[in-house]
Design an enzyme around this catalytic site. Structure first.
Site, PDB file in Angstrom:
ATOM      1  N   SER A 119     -44.821 -31.411   5.166  1.00  0.00           N
ATOM      2  CA  SER A 119     -44.193 -31.769   4.059  1.00  0.00           C
ATOM      3  C   SER A 119     -44.978 -32.052   2.984  1.00  0.00           C
ATOM      4  O   SER A 119     -44.207 -32.297   1.880  1.00  0.00           O
ATOM      5  CB  SER A 119     -43.336 -32.956   4.714  1.00  0.00           C
ATOM      6  OG  SER A 119     -42.656 -32.933   5.929  1.00  0.00           O
ATOM      7  N   GLU A 152     -39.041 -23.393   2.538  1.00  0.00           N
ATOM      8  CA  GLU A 152     -40.014 -23.221   1.349  1.00  0.00           C
ATOM      9  C   GLU A 152     -41.244 -22.278   2.121  1.00  0.00           C
ATOM     10  O   GLU A 152     -41.852 -22.653   3.059  1.00  0.00           O
ATOM     11  CB  GLU A 152     -40.525 -24.340   0.802  1.00  0.00           C
ATOM     12  CG  GLU A 152     -39.395 -24.993   0.079  1.00  0.00           C
ATOM     13  CD  GLU A 152     -39.796 -26.665  -0.312  1.00  0.00           C
ATOM     14  OE1 GLU A 152     -39.378 -26.906  -1.787  1.00  0.00           O
ATOM     15  OE2 GLU A 152     -40.574 -27.082   0.480  1.00  0.00           O
ATOM     16  N   ASN A 190     -39.223 -31.860  -1.828  1.00  0.00           N
ATOM     17  CA  ASN A 190     -39.822 -33.355  -1.410  1.00  0.00           C
ATOM     18  C   ASN A 190     -40.483 -33.871  -2.801  1.00  0.00           C
ATOM     19  O   ASN A 190     -40.440 -35.131  -2.785  1.00  0.00           O
ATOM     20  CB  ASN A 190     -40.877 -33.404  -0.387  1.00  0.00           C
ATOM     21  CG  ASN A 190     -40.249 -33.195   1.052  1.00  0.00           C
ATOM     22  OD1 ASN A 190     -39.055 -33.524   1.091  1.00  0.00           O
ATOM     23  ND2 ASN A 190     -41.148 -32.829   1.995  1.00  0.00           N
TER      24      ASN A 190
HETATM   25  N1  CAA Z   1     -28.731 -29.743  15.214  1.00  0.00           N
HETATM   26  C1  CAA Z   1     -27.787 -28.806  15.132  1.00  0.00           C
HETATM   27  N2  CAA Z   1     -26.796 -28.763  14.456  1.00  0.00           N
HETATM   28  C2  CAA Z   1     -26.396 -29.908  13.890  1.00  0.00           C
HETATM   29  C3  CAA Z   1     -27.254 -31.028  14.094  1.00  0.00           C
HETATM   30  C4  CAA Z   1     -28.539 -30.856  14.632  1.00  0.00           C
HETATM   31  N3  CAA Z   1     -29.441 -31.959  14.751  1.00  0.00           N
HETATM   32  N4  CAA Z   1     -26.706 -31.900  13.379  1.00  0.00           N
HETATM   33  C5  CAA Z   1     -25.494 -31.475  12.817  1.00  0.00           C
HETATM   34  N5  CAA Z   1     -25.224 -30.258  13.163  1.00  0.00           N
HETATM   35  C6  CAA Z   1     -24.113 -29.206  12.711  1.00  0.00           C
HETATM   36  C7  CAA Z   1     -22.940 -29.798  13.516  1.00  0.00           C
HETATM   37  O1  CAA Z   1     -22.824 -29.042  14.786  1.00  0.00           O
HETATM   38  C8  CAA Z   1     -21.939 -29.223  12.425  1.00  0.00           C
HETATM   39  O2  CAA Z   1     -21.786 -28.009  12.509  1.00  0.00           O
HETATM   40  P1  CAA Z   1     -20.071 -27.441  12.532  1.00  0.00           P
HETATM   41  O3  CAA Z   1     -19.404 -28.177  11.260  1.00  0.00           O
HETATM   42  O4  CAA Z   1     -20.257 -26.109  12.239  1.00  0.00           O
HETATM   43  O5  CAA Z   1     -19.392 -27.698  13.903  1.00  0.00           O
HETATM   44  C9  CAA Z   1     -22.477 -29.483  11.251  1.00  0.00           C
HETATM   45  O6  CAA Z   1     -23.981 -29.748  11.178  1.00  0.00           O
HETATM   46  C10 CAA Z   1     -22.029 -31.138  10.659  1.00  0.00           C
HETATM   47  O7  CAA Z   1     -22.492 -31.908  11.755  1.00  0.00           O
HETATM   48  P2  CAA Z   1     -21.521 -33.278  11.988  1.00  0.00           P
HETATM   49  O8  CAA Z   1     -19.954 -33.102  11.710  1.00  0.00           O
HETATM   50  O9  CAA Z   1     -22.030 -33.884  13.454  1.00  0.00           O
HETATM   51  O10 CAA Z   1     -22.184 -34.364  10.727  1.00  0.00           O
HETATM   52  P3  CAA Z   1     -21.990 -34.267   9.411  1.00  0.00           P
HETATM   53  O11 CAA Z   1     -21.008 -33.662   8.961  1.00  0.00           O
HETATM   54  O12 CAA Z   1     -22.336 -35.742   9.126  1.00  0.00           O
HETATM   55  O13 CAA Z   1     -23.612 -33.452   8.991  1.00  0.00           O
HETATM   56  C11 CAA Z   1     -25.894 -33.185   8.720  1.00  0.00           C
HETATM   57  C12 CAA Z   1     -24.574 -33.972   9.603  1.00  0.00           C
HETATM   58  C13 CAA Z   1     -25.803 -31.781   8.601  1.00  0.00           C
HETATM   59  C14 CAA Z   1     -27.042 -33.845   9.087  1.00  0.00           C
HETATM   60  C15 CAA Z   1     -25.486 -33.774   7.160  1.00  0.00           C
HETATM   61  O14 CAA Z   1     -25.227 -35.042   7.255  1.00  0.00           O
HETATM   62  C16 CAA Z   1     -26.464 -33.338   6.164  1.00  0.00           C
HETATM   63  O15 CAA Z   1     -26.631 -32.332   5.690  1.00  0.00           O
HETATM   64  N6  CAA Z   1     -27.183 -34.101   5.818  1.00  0.00           N
HETATM   65  C17 CAA Z   1     -28.567 -33.983   4.833  1.00  0.00           C
HETATM   66  C18 CAA Z   1     -29.743 -33.528   5.686  1.00  0.00           C
HETATM   67  C19 CAA Z   1     -30.817 -33.324   4.799  1.00  0.00           C
HETATM   68  O16 CAA Z   1     -30.897 -33.779   3.485  1.00  0.00           O
HETATM   69  N7  CAA Z   1     -31.789 -32.634   5.371  1.00  0.00           N
HETATM   70  C20 CAA Z   1     -33.061 -32.716   4.567  1.00  0.00           C
HETATM   71  C21 CAA Z   1     -34.112 -33.724   5.187  1.00  0.00           C
HETATM   72  S1  CAA Z   1     -35.584 -33.640   4.175  1.00  0.00           S
HETATM   73  C22 CAA Z   1     -36.452 -32.509   4.945  1.00  0.00           C
HETATM   74  O17 CAA Z   1     -36.195 -32.031   5.893  1.00  0.00           O
HETATM   75  C23 CAA Z   1     -37.768 -32.270   4.707  1.00  0.00           C
HETATM   76  C24 CAA Z   1     -38.993 -32.989   4.896  1.00  0.00           C
HETATM   77  O18 CAA Z   1     -40.158 -32.682   4.569  1.00  0.00           O
HETATM   78  C25 CAA Z   1     -38.908 -34.490   5.444  1.00  0.00           C
HETATM   79  P1  NAD Z   2     -41.984 -35.582  15.490  1.00  0.00           P
HETATM   80  O1  NAD Z   2     -42.796 -36.967  15.740  1.00  0.00           O
HETATM   81  O2  NAD Z   2     -40.613 -35.348  15.773  1.00  0.00           O
HETATM   82  O3  NAD Z   2     -42.887 -34.247  16.331  1.00  0.00           O
HETATM   83  C1  NAD Z   2     -44.214 -33.916  16.377  1.00  0.00           C
HETATM   84  C2  NAD Z   2     -44.454 -33.567  17.881  1.00  0.00           C
HETATM   85  O4  NAD Z   2     -45.751 -32.778  17.831  1.00  0.00           O
HETATM   86  C3  NAD Z   2     -44.442 -34.454  19.173  1.00  0.00           C
HETATM   87  O5  NAD Z   2     -43.507 -34.052  19.967  1.00  0.00           O
HETATM   88  C4  NAD Z   2     -45.801 -34.512  19.587  1.00  0.00           C
HETATM   89  O6  NAD Z   2     -46.086 -34.560  20.925  1.00  0.00           O
HETATM   90  C5  NAD Z   2     -46.357 -33.329  18.935  1.00  0.00           C
HETATM   91  N1  NAD Z   2     -47.748 -32.805  18.923  1.00  0.00           N
HETATM   92  C6  NAD Z   2     -48.680 -33.808  18.482  1.00  0.00           C
HETATM   93  N2  NAD Z   2     -49.880 -33.032  18.312  1.00  0.00           N
HETATM   94  C7  NAD Z   2     -49.677 -31.902  19.210  1.00  0.00           C
HETATM   95  C8  NAD Z   2     -50.653 -30.771  19.312  1.00  0.00           C
HETATM   96  N3  NAD Z   2     -51.997 -30.913  18.992  1.00  0.00           N
HETATM   97  N4  NAD Z   2     -50.210 -29.817  19.908  1.00  0.00           N
HETATM   98  C9  NAD Z   2     -48.850 -29.685  20.432  1.00  0.00           C
HETATM   99  N5  NAD Z   2     -47.986 -30.766  19.909  1.00  0.00           N
HETATM  100  C10 NAD Z   2     -48.422 -31.725  19.410  1.00  0.00           C
HETATM  101  O7  NAD Z   2     -42.321 -35.038  14.185  1.00  0.00           O
HETATM  102  P2  NAD Z   2     -41.359 -34.210  13.150  1.00  0.00           P
HETATM  103  O8  NAD Z   2     -40.488 -34.807  12.550  1.00  0.00           O
HETATM  104  O9  NAD Z   2     -40.870 -32.790  14.055  1.00  0.00           O
HETATM  105  O10 NAD Z   2     -42.561 -33.532  12.184  1.00  0.00           O
HETATM  106  C11 NAD Z   2     -43.370 -32.482  12.431  1.00  0.00           C
HETATM  107  C12 NAD Z   2     -43.986 -31.795  11.121  1.00  0.00           C
HETATM  108  O11 NAD Z   2     -42.865 -31.346  10.377  1.00  0.00           O
HETATM  109  C13 NAD Z   2     -44.622 -32.866  10.300  1.00  0.00           C
HETATM  110  O12 NAD Z   2     -45.653 -32.336   9.475  1.00  0.00           O
HETATM  111  C14 NAD Z   2     -43.751 -33.340   9.317  1.00  0.00           C
HETATM  112  O13 NAD Z   2     -44.066 -33.802   7.926  1.00  0.00           O
HETATM  113  C15 NAD Z   2     -42.663 -32.036   9.175  1.00  0.00           C
HETATM  114  N6  NAD Z   2     -41.597 -32.170   8.819  1.00  0.00           N
HETATM  115  C16 NAD Z   2     -40.776 -33.261   9.173  1.00  0.00           C
HETATM  116  C17 NAD Z   2     -39.334 -33.100   8.637  1.00  0.00           C
HETATM  117  C18 NAD Z   2     -38.343 -34.321   9.298  1.00  0.00           C
HETATM  118  O14 NAD Z   2     -37.246 -34.361   8.578  1.00  0.00           O
HETATM  119  N7  NAD Z   2     -38.733 -34.938  10.272  1.00  0.00           N
HETATM  120  C19 NAD Z   2     -38.792 -32.135   7.966  1.00  0.00           C
HETATM  121  C20 NAD Z   2     -39.577 -31.272   7.462  1.00  0.00           C
HETATM  122  C21 NAD Z   2     -41.056 -31.114   7.770  1.00  0.00           C
END
Ligand code: CAA
Ligand code: NAD
Length: 295
Positions: A119, A152, A190
């Site tokens: 990330s 990305e 991000n």
């Molecule tokens: N896996 C698979 N499908 C999922 C799911 C999951 N974990 N969660 C929800 N869905 C699907 C559902 O099946 C549903 O599909 P249909 O409408 O086609 O039946 C749809 O998504 C909507 O789900 P829900 O009705 O259960 O719930 P919702 O409307 O509240 O949506 C959500 C859930 C999709 C998570 C929505 O709230 C959302 O888009 N949230 C924002 C998520 C976001 O911003 N993600 C980016 C996070 S940051 C990141 O990823 C980067 C990083 O590095 C940290």
């Molecule tokens: P998580 O904690 O849910 O899962 C990490 C997994 O990696 C665990 O199951 C752990 O057992 C496994 N693991 C650790 N070391 C390992 C190894 N050497 N070999 C095999 N498996 C190993 O974490 P996550 O949320 O899935 O995040 C994973 C990566 O994806 C991170 O780099 C995170 O920044 C990135 N990411 C996370 C998100 C998010 O929304 N959580 C979104 C985009 C990217």
């Protein structure tokens, strides 16, 4: 170069989703976790998600069985030897990711492309520690992977043009929308999203409004699909804290600094949905905000 055989390392929140979408798109996928318990948890995470897609009539049961037939799970890294592309989705820690790529260098063929789902870490730092810097990219998916359209593709100064092209085509083959992003901590999404989430936590620390009201405000006022605290709990507060520390270290700007409340939540193991408690408690039918007291 055509990618057909894919390896996914780490089957937590992200790895499970990446393995699922790759198998659904017809790729042969081997998933590697750390030990047999983690393999079992990872496999059931993928199976549950595929089952949910069938229940929601987004996938036929035949297509689910075909996808499961293309997936195998292991704790043995050497099974990734014949992969065209290996995507790591392990913990957000540079040392752990570098150690993994060093081990994979000794296991995989010269042609294998290494991708990181990081990330916030610098892809170049990982690439430089391998014997194949030209064949290393970032491939950053979004959570939940089966739902989020964007991916990305991160190019470093060293990435070969044909590798970039193959990985962009792979992203499109997963039915995602790939964009090419520069190797700057946080890439595109991000860079904007993380300060927003951290700022929401700071507003609670300052007593501006409650967790529930801020979430309601951003959903009702801006049309966000979920508020910033529900999003923190979805991403994982442990992961968000690591990301904030890495981005703050990179930019030295206050907007990326992890707020104390986030550190306290992580210290208590309140990682979010994955531990059952974060800003909300997930033990009942609907999430309930947890009283943060005076913080
Ligand atoms: N896996 C698979 N499908 C999922 C799911 C999951 N974990 N969660 C929800 N869905 C699907 C559902 O099946 C549903 O599909 P249909 O409408 O086609 O039946 C749809 O998504 C909507 O789900 P829900 O009705 O259960 O719930 P919702 O409307 O509240 O949506 C959500 C859930 C999709 C998570 C929505 O709230 C959302 O888009 N949230 C924002 C998520 C976001 O911003 N993600 C980016 C996070 S940051 C990141 O990823 C980067 C990083 O590095 C940290
Ligand atoms: P998580 O904690 O849910 O899962 C990490 C997994 O990696 C665990 O199951 C752990 O057992 C496994 N693991 C650790 N070391 C390992 C190894 N050497 N070999 C095999 N498996 C190993 O974490 P996550 O949320 O899935 O995040 C994973 C990566 O994806 C991170 O780099 C995170 O920044 C990135 N990411 C996370 C998100 C998010 O929304 N959580 C979104 C985009 C990217």
């Amino acid at each position: 170069m055509e990618i057909r055989r894919v390896g996914v390392v780490g089957c937590g929140l992200m790895g499970a989703g990446i393995a699922e979408v790759a198998a659904r798109a017809g790729f042969d996928v081997i998933v590697r976790e750390v030990d047999s318990d983690a393999v079992r948890r990872g496999r059931s995470r993928v199976e549950r998600s595929l089952g949910r897609a069938v229940d929601r009539e987004k996938l036929s049961s035949e297509a689910r069985d075909d996808a499961l037939g293309r997936l195998s799970f292991t704790d043995d890294l050497s099974t990734l030897a014949d992969r065209d592309l290996v995507i790591e989705a392990i913990v957000e820690d540079l040392g752990a990711k570098v150690a993994l790529f060093e081990a994979l260098d000794g296991v995989c063929g010269d042609h294998t492309i290494f991708a990181t789902n990081t990330s916030s870490l610098t892809v170049t730092e990982m690439a430089a520690r391998t014997a194949r810097p030209g064949r290393v990219v970032g491939l950053h998916f979004f959570n939940p992977v089966p739902v989020m359209r964007l991916v990305e593709v991160v190019r470093t100064l060293a990435t070969d043009a044909d590798v970039l092209e193959s990985v962009v085509s792979f992203g499109a083959a997963l039915d995602k929308e790939p964009i090419v992003a520069p190797d700057r901590s946080g890439f595109v999404v991000n860079l904007l999203l993380v300060p927003f989430m951290l700022d929401a936590i700071r507003q609670v620390e300052r007593g501006v409004a409650s967790v529930v009201d801020i979430d309601r405000a951003m959903v009702g006022g801006c049309g966000h699909p979920m508020g910033p605290f529900a999003l923190c709990d979805l991403v994982g507060n442990d992961t968000t804290l690591r990301i904030a520390e890495i981005m703050f270290d990179e930019y030295r700007e206050a907007r990326y600094a992890p707020p104390p409340l986030l550190k306290r939540m992580v210290a208590l193991g309140r990682f979010g949905r994955k531990t059952g408690q974060g800003f909300y408690d997930y033990s009942g039918d609907t999430p309930v905000a947890i009283d943060l007291g005076s913080g």
